[in-house]
Design a protein around this motif. Structure first.
Motif, short mmCIF file in Angstrom:
data_model
loop_
_atom_site.label_atom_id
_atom_site.label_comp_id
_atom_site.label_asym_id
_atom_site.label_seq_id
_atom_site.Cartn_x
_atom_site.Cartn_y
_atom_site.Cartn_z
N SER A 106 0.89 -0.86 -0.05
CA SER A 106 0.18 0.05 0.50
C SER A 106 1.13 1.63 -0.40
O SER A 106 0.31 2.62 -0.19
CB SER A 106 -0.77 0.23 1.61
N GLU A 107 2.19 1.21 -0.17
CA GLU A 107 2.73 2.07 0.34
C GLU A 107 4.29 2.01 -0.39
O GLU A 107 5.33 0.66 -0.61
CB GLU A 107 3.76 2.61 1.88
N VAL A 108 4.97 2.79 -1.21
CA VAL A 108 6.01 2.92 -1.91
C VAL A 108 7.45 2.42 -1.00
O VAL A 108 8.15 1.27 -1.41
CB VAL A 108 6.53 3.95 -2.95
N SER A 109 7.45 2.80 0.23
CA SER A 109 8.47 2.07 0.79
C SER A 109 8.42 0.42 0.78
O SER A 109 9.70 -0.40 1.81
CB SER A 109 8.36 2.62 2.30
N GLN A 110 7.26 -0.12 1.01
CA GLN A 110 7.04 -1.63 0.99
C GLN A 110 7.22 -2.43 -0.65
O GLN A 110 7.66 -3.51 -0.39
CB GLN A 110 6.29 -2.21 1.51
N VAL A 111 8.07 -1.90 -1.18
CA VAL A 111 8.69 -2.19 -2.21
C VAL A 111 10.09 -1.90 -2.49
O VAL A 111 10.77 -1.44 -2.28
CB VAL A 111 7.89 -1.87 -3.90
N TRP A 112 10.76 -3.19 -2.87
CA TRP A 112 12.11 -3.49 -3.59
C TRP A 112 12.30 -3.80 -4.80
O TRP A 112 11.10 -4.56 -5.58
CB TRP A 112 12.84 -4.88 -2.47
N VAL A 113 12.97 -3.67 -5.40
CA VAL A 113 12.98 -4.18 -6.75
C VAL A 113 14.15 -4.82 -7.28
O VAL A 113 15.55 -4.37 -7.06
CB VAL A 113 13.50 -2.23 -7.56
#
Length: 257
Positions: A106-113
């Motif tokens: 729900s937040e970009v901080s929870q996503v890793w590339v």
């Protein structure tokens, strides 16, 4: 439970709420094949489970099935550090917790590339927010995300188990795990010798990257892909520019660790 708050950065993912009725297939088929058929009907940006390590690429959501609430690995860009955050932190008290299958960031901080050198079994995990820092682990098992360049300590080998859960092995052949530290807080460590409950994670990727992995594997089997001709910079740019808007590639030579 780790209680530090991170700056809320709401992010909408197209297709994450898409729900389609799925027909049960007759005949004997393994769970991976059935799941692949289901995923083929999903929208490109729907969050799905990888069937094998090669499918772990692009924007990635990592969850640990902790009790009483699952936790997700996030990046606190304000403090420049990894944070373990309850996946139910924004859920109303009287609301029912969603299943792992239905969870999505729900937040970009929870996503890793996730990026990888073409043909390599190892991956790199970069923050999807801020300056673009890689998750690393030193020889003492200390895990951090404060480096902008990749080296051996930033390499991880994902291991996908039959039940779909994933473990991450570092260059020292130790595993990433959730550990309880002073004050009852949770933190990541990278010094586990074996894979147990603390070292097993649920990983979700976007459906379009899963399809991309299938297409690449198909072409590879047909001899249509020449690994030696793949340009790492242009290949990884697609993934590394997500969120941060710029690319970071390896320097070519690896330093001793």
């Amino acid at each position: 439970m780790f209680s530090e708050k991170v700056r809320p950065t709401k992010l909408k993912f197209k297709g994450e709420k898409t729900k389609k009725k799925r027909k049960h297939e007759d005949g004997e088929e393994g769970p991976s094949r059935r799941r692949r058929k289901d995923d083929s009907d999903e929208a490109p940006e729907t969050w799905v489970f990888p069937d094998n390590a090669n499918e772990i690429r692009g924007p990635t959501y990592i969850i640990h099935p902790s009790d009483p609430s699952p936790i997700c690995i996030t990046y606190d860009s304000t403090r420049g550090r990894i944070a373990l955050q309850s996946a139910d932190k924004d859920k109303p008290e009287d609301a029912e917790s969603p299943s792992i299958k239905d969870r999505a960031p729900s937040e970009v901080s929870q996503v890793w590339v996730v990026t990888r050198v073409a043909g390599s079994a190892t991956i790199n995990l970069r923050t999807g927010v801020g300056e673009g820092k890689f998750i690393s682990c030193d020889k003492h098992g200390i895990v951090s995300a404060d480096r902008e360049a990749r080296g051996p300590q930033e390499e991880w080998t994902p291991v996908v188990f039959p039940d779909g859960m994933v473990a991450f092995q570092n260059v020292y052949e130790k595993y990433l795990g959730v550990d309880e530290v002073a004050g009852g807080q949770l933190a990541l460590r990278g010094d586990s010798e074996e894979v147990g409950f603390r070292e097993r994670f649920w990983v979700k990727i976007q459906n379009k990257y899963k399809k991309e992995a299938h297409e690449e594997e198909k072409k590879r089997k047909e001899g249509l892909i020449d690994e030696s001709s793949i340009d790492e910079a242009s290949t990884n740019k697609v993934y590394q520019a997500w969120g941060a808007g710029r690319s970071v590639v390896s320097s070519g030579d690896k330093k001793e660790v």
